[in-house]
Every structure is written in structure tokens, then in C-alpha cells.
Enzyme design. Structure first.
Site, PDB file in Angstrom:
ATOM      1  N   ILE A  99       0.845  -1.193   0.000  1.00  0.00           N
ATOM      2  CA  ILE A  99       0.000   0.000   0.000  1.00  0.00           C
ATOM      3  C   ILE A  99       0.883   1.247   0.000  1.00  0.00           C
ATOM      4  CG2 ILE A  99      -0.206  -0.126   2.529  1.00  0.00           C
ATOM      5  CD1 ILE A  99      -3.056   1.048   2.255  1.00  0.00           C
ATOM      6  N   CYS A 100       0.355   2.322  -0.559  1.00  0.00           N
ATOM      7  CA  CYS A 100       0.971   3.644  -0.528  1.00  0.00           C
ATOM      8  C   CYS A 100       2.265   3.659  -1.343  1.00  0.00           C
ATOM      9  CB  CYS A 100       1.186   4.068   0.925  1.00  0.00           C
ATOM     10  SG  CYS A 100       1.588   5.803   1.173  1.00  0.00           S
TER      11      CYS A 100
END
Length: 182
Positions: free
Chosen positions: A99-100
């Protein structure tokens, strides 16, 4: 029962890491915080006690989850042992989630070549391989990616579903579905 390793390096994004751990544990999925050190400090100075220290072997797990945050994601990307484990997971078809900014580690490991992915806005410019999509969660085979702190719950519920858990009941019990009702 599936086992999940959430990998923590100093500078990790706390919301992304701890949301996944919390949701997995609520779903009765074994989830360990595996730190590069015994105590790991997030990007917002929150210190977390790891369940275990990363020793280079994640073979007992069914899924690796990489939270973003800076410089945490860069530390993940630059860890040769982790890159090797990601490549092993890819080779045998085990699940890998990021994620991110953490998809930069997937890129370094060669896991995004020809794959669809998402990440934090602008991070895609650091990723040479793959096909970027500005979506909340993108699944391409055994690779699952998400955008950032605000998408952490959606990401975690998606991971629960992928692992065969009852994400719908969990969404309801945590009042997540109420957020979208008028």
C-alpha cells in the site's frame, strides 16, 4: 488457517500497518508484525513492538503485506533479504500486498512487470514496470496494491476476502458499510 506477515521498517505508515493487523486479527487470521528490529518507529513517531524480528525467512506465511510511509517504504525496497523473499513468494504464487509507497519494493523485486497496480499519488513515477491505475485497491493475480492511509480499511477488508475470511460481517460489525449509506 492462513498466516500473514506485515513487515515493519522504521518510518512505516502507522495507519496502513496497524489497520491491516487489527482487521486481520478481528477476522481470526493469524497476523504477525515482523519488524526489521524488535521495536520499530513509524513515520509519525509511534513505536511498535514487533511480534518477531525479520530473519530473512517468511516461508511459514501465506501473505506478505508491505505498509507504505517514508522512509519505511524505501527501507523495504533496499532490504536484499526482503526482496529475495518477495521473489520467492511470486515464484510459488503466494500473495503479496503493498500500500501507498510500498509498491516501490515490489517494483525492485520485479513483481510489477506487466502487472496492474496502484499506489500513493506520484509514486508511480518511481515505478518503471507495470500499469498504474488510480483505484482504491488493485488485484492482479497474487499481487494486491492500494493507494494510501485513507484506503487502509478497504485494503484490509479486501485482504481478508482474498484469504477466505468473512469481510462482509466484519465491515458490518465495524460500521464501515454505514459510512456509505445516506
Amino acid at each position: 488457517m492462513p498466516k500473514v506477515a506485515v513487515i515493519l521498517a522504521n518510518g512505516f505508515e502507522e495507519i496502513e500497518a496497524l489497520t491491516v493487523v487489527d482487521v486481520m486479527r478481528r477476522a481470526n487470521i493469524t497476523c504477525h508484525m515482523v519488524g526489521f528490529e524488535d521495536k520499530v518507529t513509524g513515520s509519525h513517531a509511534i513505536q511498535v513492538q514487533a511480534d518477531r524480528v525479520f530473519d530473512g525467512d517468511l516461508s511459514e506465511y501465506d501473505m506478505i503485506v508491505l505498509p507504505g510511509g517514508m522512509p519505511g517504504a524505501a527501507h523495504l525496497r533496499d532490504n536484499e533479504q526482503l526482496i529475495s523473499e518477495l521473489q520467492k513468494f511470486e515464484k510459488i504464487g503466494k500473495k503479496v500486498a503493498a500500500i501507498c509507497a510500498a509498491p516501490i519494493a515490489l517494483n525492485r523485486a520485479g513483481l510489477l512487470e506487466g502487472r496492474n497496480f496502484t499506489c500513493y499519488d506520484g509514486v508511480q513515477e518511481q515505478i518503471a514496470d507495470g500499469h498504474y491505475h488510480k483505484e482504491t485497491v488493485v488485484v492482479d493475480g497474487n499481487i494486491i496494491t492500494s493507494r494510501g492511509p485513507a484506503t487502509a480499511l478497504a485494503f484490509a477488508y479486501h485482504l481478508v476476502e482474498i484469504l477466505g475470511g468473512d469481510a462482509e460481517s466484519l465491515r458490518n460489525s465495524m460500521l464501515y458499510t454505514d459510512l456509505f449509506e445516506k
